[in-house]
Each structure stands twice: as C-alpha cells, then as structure tokens.
Design a protein around this motif. Sequence first.
Motif, PDB file in Angstrom:
ATOM      1  N   CYS A 198      68.587 -51.241 -29.507  1.00  0.00           N
ATOM      2  CA  CYS A 198      69.929 -50.619 -28.875  1.00  0.00           C
ATOM      3  C   CYS A 198      70.801 -50.330 -30.232  1.00  0.00           C
ATOM      4  O   CYS A 198      71.152 -51.066 -30.991  1.00  0.00           O
TER       5      CYS A 198
ATOM      6  N   HIS B  42      73.717 -50.349 -29.971  1.00  0.00           N
ATOM      7  CA  HIS B  42      75.232 -51.279 -30.023  1.00  0.00           C
ATOM      8  C   HIS B  42      74.707 -52.487 -31.098  1.00  0.00           C
ATOM      9  O   HIS B  42      75.102 -52.517 -32.038  1.00  0.00           O
ATOM     10  N   ARG B  43      74.129 -53.349 -30.460  1.00  0.00           N
ATOM     11  CA  ARG B  43      73.835 -54.651 -31.192  1.00  0.00           C
ATOM     12  C   ARG B  43      72.453 -55.030 -31.270  1.00  0.00           C
ATOM     13  O   ARG B  43      72.035 -56.449 -31.505  1.00  0.00           O
ATOM     14  N   GLY B  44      71.619 -54.235 -30.827  1.00  0.00           N
ATOM     15  CA  GLY B  44      70.218 -54.390 -31.107  1.00  0.00           C
ATOM     16  C   GLY B  44      69.203 -54.944 -30.237  1.00  0.00           C
ATOM     17  O   GLY B  44      68.002 -55.193 -30.627  1.00  0.00           O
ATOM     18  N   ALA B  45      69.637 -55.301 -28.756  1.00  0.00           N
ATOM     19  CA  ALA B  45      68.544 -55.778 -28.242  1.00  0.00           C
ATOM     20  C   ALA B  45      67.670 -54.546 -27.909  1.00  0.00           C
ATOM     21  O   ALA B  45      68.031 -53.317 -27.931  1.00  0.00           O
TER      22      ALA B  45
ATOM     23  N   CYS C 252      70.213 -50.690 -21.839  1.00  0.00           N
ATOM     24  CA  CYS C 252      70.318 -52.099 -22.457  1.00  0.00           C
ATOM     25  C   CYS C 252      70.927 -52.924 -21.567  1.00  0.00           C
ATOM     26  O   CYS C 252      72.150 -52.923 -20.985  1.00  0.00           O
TER      27      CYS C 252
ATOM     28  N   TYR D 168      71.964 -55.855 -22.064  1.00  0.00           N
ATOM     29  CA  TYR D 168      72.740 -56.859 -22.929  1.00  0.00           C
ATOM     30  C   TYR D 168      74.290 -56.689 -22.590  1.00  0.00           C
ATOM     31  O   TYR D 168      75.200 -57.441 -21.946  1.00  0.00           O
ATOM     32  N   HIS D 169      74.719 -55.323 -22.962  1.00  0.00           N
ATOM     33  CA  HIS D 169      76.067 -54.934 -22.576  1.00  0.00           C
ATOM     34  C   HIS D 169      76.298 -53.630 -21.840  1.00  0.00           C
ATOM     35  O   HIS D 169      77.278 -53.259 -21.566  1.00  0.00           O
ATOM     36  N   GLY D 170      75.057 -53.356 -21.273  1.00  0.00           N
ATOM     37  CA  GLY D 170      75.010 -52.144 -20.388  1.00  0.00           C
ATOM     38  C   GLY D 170      74.805 -50.621 -20.767  1.00  0.00           C
ATOM     39  O   GLY D 170      74.923 -49.676 -20.151  1.00  0.00           O
ATOM     40  N   TRP D 171      74.963 -50.543 -22.352  1.00  0.00           N
ATOM     41  CA  TRP D 171      74.863 -49.175 -22.774  1.00  0.00           C
ATOM     42  C   TRP D 171      73.530 -48.410 -22.300  1.00  0.00           C
ATOM     43  O   TRP D 171      72.513 -48.918 -22.070  1.00  0.00           O
TER      44      TRP D 171
HETATM   45  S1  FES Z   1      72.985 -54.622 -27.471  1.00  0.00           S
HETATM   46 FE1  FES Z   1      72.590 -53.045 -26.179  1.00  0.00          FE
HETATM   47  S2  FES Z   1      74.449 -52.686 -25.166  1.00  0.00           S
HETATM   48 FE2  FES Z   1      75.050 -54.276 -26.410  1.00  0.00          FE
END
Ligand code: FES
Lengths: 174, 431
Positions: free
Chosen positions: B92, B94-97, B112, B114-117
């Motif tokens: 991702c 954003h922060r990698g998931a 994603c 994790y935070h929904g992106w």
């Molecule tokens: S790591 Fe994917 S939305 Fe935050």
Amino acid sequence: MTEVMMKPGAVTTEPVLNRSEYEDFLYHEAALLDAWRLDEWLELFVEGATYEVPTAGAPDDADSSESLFYIADDYFRLRHRIKRLNSKQAHSEWPRSKTLHTVTNVRILGAEADGVRVTSNFVTYRTKNDVTHTFVGRHYYVLRKTDDKLCIVSKRSMLDMDNLRPQGRVSIIV
Amino acid sequence: MATLLKAVPEKTGRWVVEDRNKGVFKVAREAFVSDAIFEKERERIFDKCWLYLGHATELKEANDYLTRNVAGRELIFNRDRKGSYNAFFNVCPHRGAMVAREKCGSALGFKCFYHGWAFNNNGKFATRMGEGFYPEDFGKDGSVDLVRVPRLEEYRGFYFINFDEGAVSLEEYLADSREIIDLVADQSPNGMEIIGGGQQYSINANWKLLLENSFDGYHAEDTHATYFEYLSDYIGGAANDDLSAAKVESRAIDLKNGHAVIEGKAPWGRPIARTIPSWGEDGAADIRAARAELEARLGVEKAHRIADGDRNMGIFPSLVINDIMAITIRTFHPVSSGLIHVNAWAMGPVGEPRIQRKRRLDNFLEFLGPGGFATPDDVEALESAHRGYGNAKFAPWNDISRGLLKDQPTNFDEEQMRCFWREWARRMEDQ
Ligand code: FES
Ligand SMILES: [Fe+2]
C-alpha cells in the motif's frame, strides 16, 4: 446404532460397522506405516484401489483428470510406489525417515455400493536429516469388508496446508 | 591451473574456472553457500534479469488477479477492466500493508484493509478523503497509485518482469530460447494453458543447484533408477536400453545469454505425439491425430521436432521449461543462499479432451513433483550437495568438465550447465 449421513439416492449394500472397528483398522494402518511394513500396508488395499494426495489446499472434490495433484495412483502405480519405497534406491527415503502417524476425529460419512465412507483427521510427523516436518489434513476412505477383513477401496489424503513449505515433498505415505 | 584450484576462491575473486587446454571446468562451492555472494546475486542477477511471473491463461478474463512472490517481492499480476495485463508491487502506498491478500480472484479494485485506501485495478488511487486532511490535489500526480513493477513483457503467453527499468527487451534477452518456447507454444491449434493446481514446495539448497539439476541428463540413470524400473514395467520394454540409445542422438544447445537446452529422445510416452503400449489403441489413435494435425499446420519437419524430441530448457536465471513426459513450467526463488521456494505447473493444450488430459497429468505425476517417483530424489540430491558444500573451505571445487572438449556435447554431458555458469560469471565476477 451409528449415526450415518446418507447421500440421497445412494444404494447401500455394504453394512455399516461400529465406529470402533474402523478406528482399530485405521490405527493398525498407521502402525504399519510407522514400522515401514509397507508390503502389509499394500495388502490392506483391494485390487483396483486408488490412492490420492491432491495439492495442498485443493477442494475436497478435486479431480485428477482436471487438476495437478501430488499423487494420483491407480493400483498399478501404487504397487510400484511401494516397490520403490522398499528399495534403497528411493534416495529420498533411504536412509529411511522416521514417521509418526496420528489419527483422530474418525467419522462414518455414509454407506455406498462400493463400501463405507470413513474420514479422519491426521497429523503425520516425518523426521529426516535432523529435521522434523509435520503434515496435517484429513483422510477420506472407502472401506469394505471382504472375507471378514476390512479393506481399502480408495484413500484420499487432503492436506490442510498452503503448500509444501517447508516439507518439500510427499515421499512418505502421509 | 593446479595452484589456482588449490587457492581459496574468495581470495582469487574467481568462482568459475574454465581451462580448455586441460579440458576442465570448475565452479567454486563458495558460490552456493556464501551469503555475500547471494547478496551480490540479488543485485546483479535478480534485480537485472527477466524473471518469469506467470502465464496469460492464469488470468482468463478482465479483472482477474493473482498474487505471487517473485524473487522475494510480493506482487500482484492482474488484468484491468480493459483486459490489459499489469504487474504491481503488492504494497500500500500509504503505510505498506499488502493490498491483495488472497491467492487469486476477480476484483475491480484493491482496498487496503489497514486504513481503507482503495485503488482501481489499473493501479490508480481511488479514495475519497474527508475534507481538510490532505491537500485538495492529493494523489492527482500519481504519487499514491500502486507502484508498477518497472517492466512487464510477454512472449507467446509467458509473462516476465524485470526490476531494471533499463533492461534490454524480453525478446532480445530470451535470444534463441524463443525457438524452444515456440516448440511448446505451437503444440496446439487452440493455444496452450496452465492446468489447474500448481505445486509449491521448498528445497533446502542453493537455487543454482536446482537450475543445474533441471537439465542434467547425466544423473538420470543413477538417481532415478526406481523410476526407470517403473517405466520399463509400464511401457512393457526396457526403458534403460532406450535411454542408452538416446545418449547417442541427443545434444546440448547454447541458446545465448546463459540459456541452454538439451534435446533428445527418451523412452517415456509423450502426450503430444509419442504413444506407449499401455495407452492402448485409443491412445495410439489420439496420438496419430495429434501428429497429423501438427504436420498439416506446421509442416513435417517442425512436427517431427515437436513430437519426437524431449527438451529440458533452463532460461537464465530461474525458469525451467521441460517438455518431456509432460510439460512442466518451473520457476524458483531463492529465499536465502540455502533455501529455494519452487513453483511448478503443468501445461497442456486449451480444450484438451479429458482422457488425454488424464494421460498427460498421469505422466507428469509419475516422474515430476513432490510426490513423483523422481523429483523427491532430486530434492534429496540437491540438499545433500548443499550440505556437502559446507566443506567448501577445504574441498572447494565442483567439477563440470564432462564433454568440454567435444564438438557436440550431448544431454549426458555438462555443456548446458557451463552455458549457465559462463553467464553467471560474466555478471558476477569483476573483470
Ligand atoms: S497502509 Fe494501506 S491504508 Fe494505511
Ligand atoms: Fe532428476
């Protein structure tokens, strides 16, 4: 009376035994495998029997004519598998690995024309070259009583794993 | 030469030594076990060469995707809404998931957890953010789209990636291996496909051992004696005699850029065009029909080569296409210097009738894969060699000289491995 799930419309000719008789049979089979008494293990199978191990995670109804398995033996190839495993030239299993086959959760699934469907969970440990690997899954059998002896008409071992990492191979009978 | 071979390879900076005058070719065992060399291989080989990703038929329709690890990197291989093929890093912005966490499926986009992106399946950022948290034009420049693998190219349905933006084209890289790929891709008028259910396993050995083993005719008779016993019984003849005859006719071919193939004629049945008695009259009829179709479509000569030849091909660094008793596509990824993750598939004609497909898969399983009569013994040999290389400091060299001085080395020589090692040395050794 054993609780039996019947396939609708199935023709039953095979009498269903008590679960304990099937359990005794499966424990005996596991003991033969752990002792590498493979010729006796093969004798548990009727002529024409099949032995299959689909790929890890395959659906229960996987079909060896459509999908790649690890093992899809007809009786001819099963006999050769055992002949091979008895040879010191089956390098993967010589020197022989140590195995421990455990069988649990034995259930009778139903009776059909060719035999009684029995399932179990299994955990099989294989130790070789200082490493112990674990195989987990379910066995599905069709068992039939002939000449007062239980025999295997078919055996399918479903591996409830993602793949063969780190096991690497299914060179033993799981 | 003698003094050189006594030297500890690390100190000489040479891991591959070829001396045609003496007729010897040596490879340092250090090259298999050294973590420093493995790190260098990541930079100079796996980050520079074309690596096999997957086959076009694994993604049958638009929006299909699968996730796969290639050379240690988690990737998404998919088709977007328009049906185009893409390769993204599965991470991702954003922060990698990981944005895709299933093995395969059909998806218009990836969200994603994790935070929904969220992202369209062409990689475009597609998330509506609440007001005031990000600048208004956030992501409009593509900076938070899924990151594409630098290069994705295809040859005859085989998709490859390259982590090096500046790499030569796939076709140029594949060089003469294209001709051998054609001999597989041309086997059916309907095209060829990956058959369901791949085999994924691991081997505790260095990846180069598997490449060498995959086209090593020399080991077959010894390592696979139990397979040939089975085969003799199955085909009702002496497979070993046929194997001896095959030694004379076979050849190793340098396909350039480190790729090589061995081509010969083995005793087993071939689902494309060589029947065996146990397939019966039906099998023989199917094979005659396949042969006639090949001749009509491709001409007698090419049909003969496809039908009667067996080929084991290694494409540098980590793809094997073996067109033998069945077709296997095998790719492998080093996890460390001593651990390989192997992915193997069977390939067959699109629309192959059930009975023929069953023969093909039976042929595959009797020899190949983790439950076959041969592969487990290969795995044992590789792991055994790798353990042996722990002695590299005192017993430093592998010998790969067999057939070095021949004009035309055969399957049972080691020229195909030397092709690999020359390329490996070219990329790894500082001149
Ligand atoms: S790591 Fe994917 S939305 Fe935050
Ligand atoms: Fe082999």
